[in-house]
Write a protein that holds these residues in place. Sequence first.
Motif, PDB file in Angstrom:
ATOM      1  N   GLU A   7       0.837  -1.186   0.000  1.00  0.00           N
ATOM      2  CA  GLU A   7       0.000   0.000   0.000  1.00  0.00           C
ATOM      3  C   GLU A   7       0.880   1.247   0.000  1.00  0.00           C
ATOM      4  O   GLU A   7       1.891   1.304   0.677  1.00  0.00           O
ATOM      5  N   SER A   8       0.476   2.237  -0.780  1.00  0.00           N
ATOM      6  CA  SER A   8       1.233   3.484  -0.826  1.00  0.00           C
ATOM      7  C   SER A   8       0.690   4.454   0.209  1.00  0.00           C
ATOM      8  O   SER A   8      -0.475   4.394   0.589  1.00  0.00           O
ATOM      9  N   SER A   9       1.560   5.349   0.645  1.00  0.00           N
ATOM     10  CA  SER A   9       1.173   6.320   1.655  1.00  0.00           C
ATOM     11  C   SER A   9       0.295   7.407   1.051  1.00  0.00           C
ATOM     12  O   SER A   9       0.451   7.791  -0.113  1.00  0.00           O
ATOM     13  N   ASP A  10      -0.646   7.898   1.845  1.00  0.00           N
ATOM     14  CA  ASP A  10      -1.461   9.023   1.414  1.00  0.00           C
ATOM     15  C   ASP A  10      -0.698  10.337   1.554  1.00  0.00           C
ATOM     16  O   ASP A  10      -1.152  11.375   1.078  1.00  0.00           O
ATOM     17  N   ILE A  11       0.444  10.289   2.234  1.00  0.00           N
ATOM     18  CA  ILE A  11       1.255  11.481   2.455  1.00  0.00           C
ATOM     19  C   ILE A  11       2.456  11.460   1.521  1.00  0.00           C
ATOM     20  O   ILE A  11       3.136  10.441   1.399  1.00  0.00           O
ATOM     21  N   GLY A  12       2.695  12.571   0.866  1.00  0.00           N
ATOM     22  CA  GLY A  12       3.864  12.693   0.014  1.00  0.00           C
ATOM     23  C   GLY A  12       4.767  13.798   0.532  1.00  0.00           C
ATOM     24  O   GLY A  12       4.444  14.484   1.506  1.00  0.00           O
ATOM     25  N   ASP A  59       7.279  10.258  -3.212  1.00  0.00           N
ATOM     26  CA  ASP A  59       6.939   9.094  -2.404  1.00  0.00           C
ATOM     27  C   ASP A  59       7.522   9.252  -0.998  1.00  0.00           C
ATOM     28  O   ASP A  59       8.741   9.352  -0.816  1.00  0.00           O
ATOM     29  N   PHE A  60       6.659   9.241  -0.006  1.00  0.00           N
ATOM     30  CA  PHE A  60       7.100   9.436   1.380  1.00  0.00           C
ATOM     31  C   PHE A  60       8.086   8.360   1.807  1.00  0.00           C
ATOM     32  O   PHE A  60       9.022   8.624   2.566  1.00  0.00           O
ATOM     33  N   GLN A  61       7.895   7.141   1.331  1.00  0.00           N
ATOM     34  CA  GLN A  61       8.762   6.046   1.754  1.00  0.00           C
ATOM     35  C   GLN A  61      10.152   6.135   1.131  1.00  0.00           C
ATOM     36  O   GLN A  61      11.067   5.414   1.531  1.00  0.00           O
ATOM     37  N   ALA A  62      10.310   7.012   0.137  1.00  0.00           N
ATOM     38  CA  ALA A  62      11.624   7.201  -0.470  1.00  0.00           C
ATOM     39  C   ALA A  62      12.397   8.330   0.195  1.00  0.00           C
ATOM     40  O   ALA A  62      13.551   8.588  -0.141  1.00  0.00           O
ATOM     41  N   PHE A  63      11.768   9.002   1.147  1.00  0.00           N
ATOM     42  CA  PHE A  63      12.402  10.128   1.831  1.00  0.00           C
ATOM     43  C   PHE A  63      13.496   9.619   2.764  1.00  0.00           C
ATOM     44  O   PHE A  63      13.273   8.711   3.560  1.00  0.00           O
ATOM     45  N   ALA A  64      14.681  10.202   2.658  1.00  0.00           N
ATOM     46  CA  ALA A  64      15.836   9.749   3.441  1.00  0.00           C
ATOM     47  C   ALA A  64      16.356  10.877   4.329  1.00  0.00           C
ATOM     48  O   ALA A  64      16.045  12.049   4.121  1.00  0.00           O
TER      49      ALA A  64
END
Length: 208
Positions: A7-12, A59-64
């Motif tokens: 599932e992708s995040s609703d937050i970017g 993509d929030f999950q790509a934020f480092a």
Amino acid sequence: YVLSSDESSDIGVRTFDEISAAFSRLTGVPIAHPTPSATGNTVSDVFQSIRRGLPANPDFQAFASSHQMSATQLASAYCDALVGDGTYSSQMFPAFNFGAPVDDPGHDWRNEVAAPLVDRAINQGLVPDAVRSSMLDELELLVTDDRDLKPYVFESGNWVPNPDPATHNKRDGLMYCLNDAPCPASRTGDVVKAVCTTVLGSAVVMAQ
């Protein structure tokens, strides 16, 4: 196309150009502001030097963590330009006296510095009053905290103040200097820059 079953995040997160545009809009400082800071670099110079370190993907999950570090550098550049330019700083902080010492009792850090920044960042009225108040509490404490708890050490699974008295020579608030010595005149502006950088680099600005 479905690239993953996750599932992708609703937050970017804002991407590089969006971050710079957001910082410019919030501070009032143009992206092409021509005056260099004390470091000799303009806002544009800093943006070009760290642009590759800012998120290119929302993509929030790509934020480092490296993205956050670059964003903080850029936020600092905008805040430095804001405080260093009397026109912009007077528009953002009309009631604040930059000429007074940092420990002047007349300073209202909460309402004269933190509130203008927070209200622009959250687009006043779009978050509950309790959330806004909590944000102001944290920013005010950042400046005025008269405790001396830092540095911390990790003991028995918890972070606690270092038990060595020699490590405690400065109160935690930014308005205090080492051993309670008088701070330099530049400290007032430096503290405003720090509060500004904290707000600009926060999730309330970076996320979308």
